[in-house]
Scaffold this motif. Structure first.
Motif, PDB file in Angstrom:
ATOM      1  N   ARG A 217       0.836  -1.221   0.000  1.00 19.29           N
ATOM      2  CA  ARG A 217       0.000   0.000   0.000  1.00 19.29           C
ATOM      3  C   ARG A 217       0.861   1.258   0.000  1.00 19.29           C
ATOM      4  O   ARG A 217       0.624   2.192  -0.791  1.00 19.29           O
ATOM      5  N   VAL A 218       1.870   1.298   0.866  1.00 17.12           N
ATOM      6  CA  VAL A 218       2.736   2.479   0.943  1.00 17.12           C
ATOM      7  C   VAL A 218       3.456   2.712  -0.378  1.00 17.12           C
ATOM      8  O   VAL A 218       3.535   3.845  -0.884  1.00 17.12           O
ATOM      9  N   GLU A 219       3.995   1.649  -0.955  1.00 11.41           N
ATOM     10  CA  GLU A 219       4.724   1.791  -2.216  1.00 11.41           C
ATOM     11  C   GLU A 219       3.796   2.192  -3.361  1.00 11.41           C
ATOM     12  O   GLU A 219       4.166   3.011  -4.207  1.00 11.41           O
ATOM     13  N   MET A 220       2.612   1.639  -3.399  1.00 11.60           N
ATOM     14  CA  MET A 220       1.655   1.991  -4.438  1.00 11.60           C
ATOM     15  C   MET A 220       1.230   3.449  -4.324  1.00 11.60           C
ATOM     16  O   MET A 220       1.102   4.162  -5.331  1.00 11.60           O
ATOM     17  N   LEU A 221       1.006   3.925  -3.103  1.00 15.28           N
ATOM     18  CA  LEU A 221       0.621   5.326  -2.915  1.00 15.28           C
ATOM     19  C   LEU A 221       1.720   6.255  -3.427  1.00 15.28           C
ATOM     20  O   LEU A 221       1.429   7.286  -4.048  1.00 15.28           O
ATOM     21  N   ALA A 222       2.982   5.890  -3.173  1.00 18.79           N
ATOM     22  CA  ALA A 222       4.088   6.730  -3.646  1.00 18.79           C
ATOM     23  C   ALA A 222       4.163   6.725  -5.171  1.00 18.79           C
ATOM     24  O   ALA A 222       4.370   7.771  -5.804  1.00 18.79           O
ATOM     25  N   VAL A 223       3.992   5.562  -5.775  1.00 14.84           N
ATOM     26  CA  VAL A 223       4.082   5.458  -7.230  1.00 14.84           C
ATOM     27  C   VAL A 223       2.921   6.168  -7.907  1.00 14.84           C
ATOM     28  O   VAL A 223       3.085   6.800  -8.959  1.00 14.84           O
ATOM     29  N   LEU A 224       1.730   6.100  -7.327  1.00 15.53           N
ATOM     30  CA  LEU A 224       0.545   6.709  -7.938  1.00 15.53           C
ATOM     31  C   LEU A 224       0.632   8.229  -8.010  1.00 15.53           C
ATOM     32  O   LEU A 224      -0.137   8.852  -8.750  1.00 15.53           O
ATOM     33  N   ASP A 225       1.550   8.817  -7.263  1.00 14.64           N
ATOM     34  CA  ASP A 225       1.706  10.276  -7.289  1.00 14.64           C
ATOM     35  C   ASP A 225       2.895  10.727  -8.137  1.00 14.64           C
ATOM     36  O   ASP A 225       3.267  11.907  -8.109  1.00 14.64           O
ATOM     37  N   THR A 226       3.492   9.820  -8.902  1.00 14.20           N
ATOM     38  CA  THR A 226       4.636  10.195  -9.726  1.00 14.20           C
ATOM     39  C   THR A 226       4.179  10.826 -11.040  1.00 14.20           C
ATOM     40  O   THR A 226       3.024  10.683 -11.454  1.00 14.20           O
ATOM     41  N   ASP A 227       5.110  11.511 -11.703  1.00 15.55           N
ATOM     42  CA  ASP A 227       4.779  12.227 -12.938  1.00 15.55           C
ATOM     43  C   ASP A 227       4.330  11.293 -14.058  1.00 15.55           C
ATOM     44  O   ASP A 227       3.406  11.604 -14.807  1.00 15.55           O
ATOM     45  N   TYR A 228       4.989  10.154 -14.213  1.00 17.76           N
ATOM     46  CA  TYR A 228       4.640   9.313 -15.345  1.00 17.76           C
ATOM     47  C   TYR A 228       3.260   8.676 -15.189  1.00 17.76           C
ATOM     48  O   TYR A 228       2.592   8.368 -16.175  1.00 17.76           O
ATOM     49  N   ILE A 229       2.805   8.509 -13.933  1.00 22.39           N
ATOM     50  CA  ILE A 229       1.442   8.014 -13.723  1.00 22.39           C
ATOM     51  C   ILE A 229       0.437   9.101 -14.089  1.00 22.39           C
ATOM     52  O   ILE A 229      -0.617   8.824 -14.692  1.00 22.39           O
ATOM     53  N   ARG A 230       0.763  10.357 -13.748  1.00 20.94           N
ATOM     54  CA  ARG A 230      -0.124  11.452 -14.155  1.00 20.94           C
ATOM     55  C   ARG A 230      -0.183  11.567 -15.677  1.00 20.94           C
ATOM     56  O   ARG A 230      -1.232  11.850 -16.257  1.00 20.94           O
ATOM     57  N   THR A 231       0.957  11.304 -16.322  1.00 17.92           N
ATOM     58  CA  THR A 231       0.973  11.318 -17.787  1.00 17.92           C
ATOM     59  C   THR A 231       0.090  10.202 -18.338  1.00 17.92           C
ATOM     60  O   THR A 231      -0.660  10.400 -19.312  1.00 17.92           O
ATOM     61  N   ALA A 232       0.164   9.043 -17.719  1.00 17.11           N
ATOM     62  CA  ALA A 232      -0.669   7.920 -18.164  1.00 17.11           C
ATOM     63  C   ALA A 232      -2.149   8.243 -18.002  1.00 17.11           C
ATOM     64  O   ALA A 232      -2.974   7.886 -18.860  1.00 17.11           O
ATOM     65  N   ARG A 233      -2.493   8.936 -16.917  1.00 17.66           N
ATOM     66  CA  ARG A 233      -3.904   9.316 -16.736  1.00 17.66           C
ATOM     67  C   ARG A 233      -4.335  10.316 -17.798  1.00 17.66           C
ATOM     68  O   ARG A 233      -5.487  10.286 -18.272  1.00 17.66           O
ATOM     69  N   SER A 234      -3.441  11.235 -18.154  1.00 15.97           N
ATOM     70  CA  SER A 234      -3.795  12.241 -19.170  1.00 15.97           C
ATOM     71  C   SER A 234      -4.043  11.606 -20.530  1.00 15.97           C
ATOM     72  O   SER A 234      -4.725  12.188 -21.375  1.00 15.97           O
ATOM     73  N   LYS A 235      -3.517  10.419 -20.758  1.00  9.92           N
ATOM     74  CA  LYS A 235      -3.754   9.700 -22.018  1.00  9.92           C
ATOM     75  C   LYS A 235      -5.050   8.900 -21.980  1.00  9.92           C
ATOM     76  O   LYS A 235      -5.345   8.157 -22.922  1.00  9.92           O
ATOM     77  N   ARG A 236      -5.790   9.041 -20.875  1.00 11.92           N
ATOM     78  CA  ARG A 236      -7.090   8.376 -20.696  1.00 11.92           C
ATOM     79  C   ARG A 236      -6.962   6.848 -20.744  1.00 11.92           C
ATOM     80  O   ARG A 236      -7.850   6.152 -21.265  1.00 11.92           O
ATOM     81  N   LEU A 237      -5.884   6.337 -20.178  1.00 10.37           N
ATOM     82  CA  LEU A 237      -5.763   4.891 -20.040  1.00 10.37           C
ATOM     83  C   LEU A 237      -6.713   4.402 -18.954  1.00 10.37           C
ATOM     84  O   LEU A 237      -7.057   5.138 -18.025  1.00 10.37           O
ATOM     85  N   SER A 238      -7.114   3.168 -19.045  1.00  8.74           N
ATOM     86  CA  SER A 238      -8.042   2.619 -18.058  1.00  8.74           C
ATOM     87  C   SER A 238      -7.356   2.529 -16.692  1.00  8.74           C
ATOM     88  O   SER A 238      -6.146   2.306 -16.611  1.00  8.74           O
ATOM     89  N   PRO A 239      -8.115   2.697 -15.584  1.00 10.11           N
ATOM     90  CA  PRO A 239      -7.512   2.607 -14.247  1.00 10.11           C
ATOM     91  C   PRO A 239      -6.807   1.280 -14.005  1.00 10.11           C
ATOM     92  O   PRO A 239      -5.745   1.247 -13.367  1.00 10.11           O
ATOM     93  N   SER A 240      -7.393   0.191 -14.515  1.00  8.59           N
ATOM     94  CA  SER A 240      -6.746  -1.107 -14.289  1.00  8.59           C
ATOM     95  C   SER A 240      -5.397  -1.180 -14.993  1.00  8.59           C
ATOM     96  O   SER A 240      -4.434  -1.736 -14.452  1.00  8.59           O
ATOM     97  N   ARG A 241      -5.291  -0.620 -16.191  1.00  4.13           N
ATOM     98  CA  ARG A 241      -4.012  -0.621 -16.908  1.00  4.13           C
ATOM     99  C   ARG A 241      -2.991   0.260 -16.192  1.00  4.13           C
ATOM    100  O   ARG A 241      -1.816  -0.100 -16.070  1.00  4.13           O
ATOM    101  N   ILE A 242      -3.436   1.402 -15.702  1.00  2.00           N
ATOM    102  CA  ILE A 242      -2.527   2.293 -14.986  1.00  2.00           C
ATOM    103  C   ILE A 242      -2.005   1.623 -13.720  1.00  2.00           C
ATOM    104  O   ILE A 242      -0.803   1.637 -13.429  1.00  2.00           O
ATOM    105  N   ASN A 243      -2.917   1.024 -12.957  1.00  4.09           N
ATOM    106  CA  ASN A 243      -2.538   0.450 -11.665  1.00  4.09           C
ATOM    107  C   ASN A 243      -1.701  -0.817 -11.808  1.00  4.09           C
ATOM    108  O   ASN A 243      -0.712  -0.995 -11.074  1.00  4.09           O
ATOM    109  N   LEU A 244      -2.072  -1.689 -12.738  1.00  2.18           N
ATOM    110  CA  LEU A 244      -1.425  -2.996 -12.836  1.00  2.18           C
ATOM    111  C   LEU A 244      -0.212  -3.003 -13.765  1.00  2.18           C
ATOM    112  O   LEU A 244       0.776  -3.681 -13.478  1.00  2.18           O
TER     113      LEU A 244
END
Length: 332
Positions: A217-244
């Protein structure tokens, strides 16, 4: 604990120069050899520093002194301590740990019979811990990100702390009382049927699963706030693809580190759990051997447990280096 990853997972798999990998392998090999030597020496000295005469204990208090002396001579216990030590080291590579003082059966044969049972128990418990911890940690991280899901966070924190602090043998006793004695759903002891695996495996797995889920949980929370994850969200990727696909691989390094340590403690935990469930493995055998002062068997099993822990730690280091080569850069 914070993640070392700040870029896309593909960046973390860049190969390091061959020379750096060679130095890394040599360092790990040297550490393993030194640790093995310390383990062998400690196991040997442990037996010889324990008060009491194992031969007298095996033959009984009424055994004639001549019989005790002859038995000690046949076991080489009358030799000087350095001679016994060299003989012990010479036999280890070939698996010659001597014979049981009580049963006269070679220690290697006893270990060969009991080791698979303990390995299956520890392996199943580790797989169950991973199967519980990773999805639970990921789901809780997603649902509690940025202060959301306060109730979920509190429930997860409370449950994981309780399960992570209860000793596995005490948890085993509780599970036996409820599911084996009161409800009679599963056998109390032994390993004769598949259902007899349930309680020992669960007893060993729940504590490590709780600890590991918190790390995930701690590691996932840190990764979910990184720049490349925000970039992935801006590309409208599905949440499951972003997370997994994007987030989880970058959270796996610290999880793997703790997972390797938990596996080491889990292997050691089989000693107590096997005695709770009368599991016919190394843990049950070593306790019985300590009671009967069968020190040759104790020494052999201690070595097996120690070597197992050392190998697990070494393989964990190698796996981390493969997943995140930059983790070796800071080492000289």
């Amino acid at each position: 604990m914070t993640t070392v990853a700040t870029a896309d997972p593909a960046v973390r798999r860049l190969a390091l120069p061959g020379g750096r990998w060679t130095r890394f392998a040599l360092r790990r090999a040297a550490r393993l050899l030194v640790s093995l030597w310390v383990l062998l020496s400690a196991a040997f000295l442990m037996i010889h520093l324990v008060p009491g005469d194992p031969v007298r204990a095996a033959l009984g208090p009424t055994a004639p002194p001549e019989l005790v002396a002859a038995k000690r001579a046949s076991l080489g216990l009358d030799d000087a301590l350095p001679t016994q030590y060299l003989h012990f080291l010479k036999g280890v590579p070939s698996g010659d740990f001597g014979s049981s003082i009580v049963t006269q059966i070679p220690v290697a044969e006893t270990i060969g019979q009991r080791l698979p049972t303990t390995a299956v128990l520890a392996g199943l418990a580790f797989l169950l811990a991973i199967a519980i911890a990773v999805p639970v940690g990921v789901v809780v991280a997603v649902r509690t990100r940025r202060g959301r899901g306060r109730r979920t966070e509190l429930a997860f924190a409370g449950t994981s702390v309780v399960l992570g602090t209860i000793p596995d043998f005490l948890l085993g006793v509780g599970l036996v009382s409820v599911f084996a004695v009161s409800l009679t759903w599963v056998p109390v002891a032994g390993n004769d049927t598949w259902s007899s695996y349930i309680l020992p495996v669960v007893s060993l797995a729940l504590g490590p699963a709780a600890v590991l889920a918190r790390i995930v949980r701690v590691e996932m929370l840190a990764v979910l706030d990184t720049d490349y994850i925000r970039t992935a969200r801006s590309k409208r990727l599905s949440p499951s693809r972003i997370n997994l696909v994007h987030a989880l691989p970058n959270a796996v390094t610290a999880t793997l580190t703790v997972g390797g340590l938990l596996l080491s403690s889990l292997v050691a935990g089989t000693v107590l759990v096997e005695n709770v469930f009368a599991w016919p493995g190394l843990g049950h055998t070593i306790v019985a051997s300590i009671v009967s002062k069968d020190y040759a068997v104790v020494q052999g099993i201690v070595l097996v447990y120690g070597v197992g822990v050392l190998l697990i730690n070494t393989l964990t280091d190698v796996a981390i280096a493969v997943l995140d080569p930059r983790s070796t850069i800071g080492e000289s």
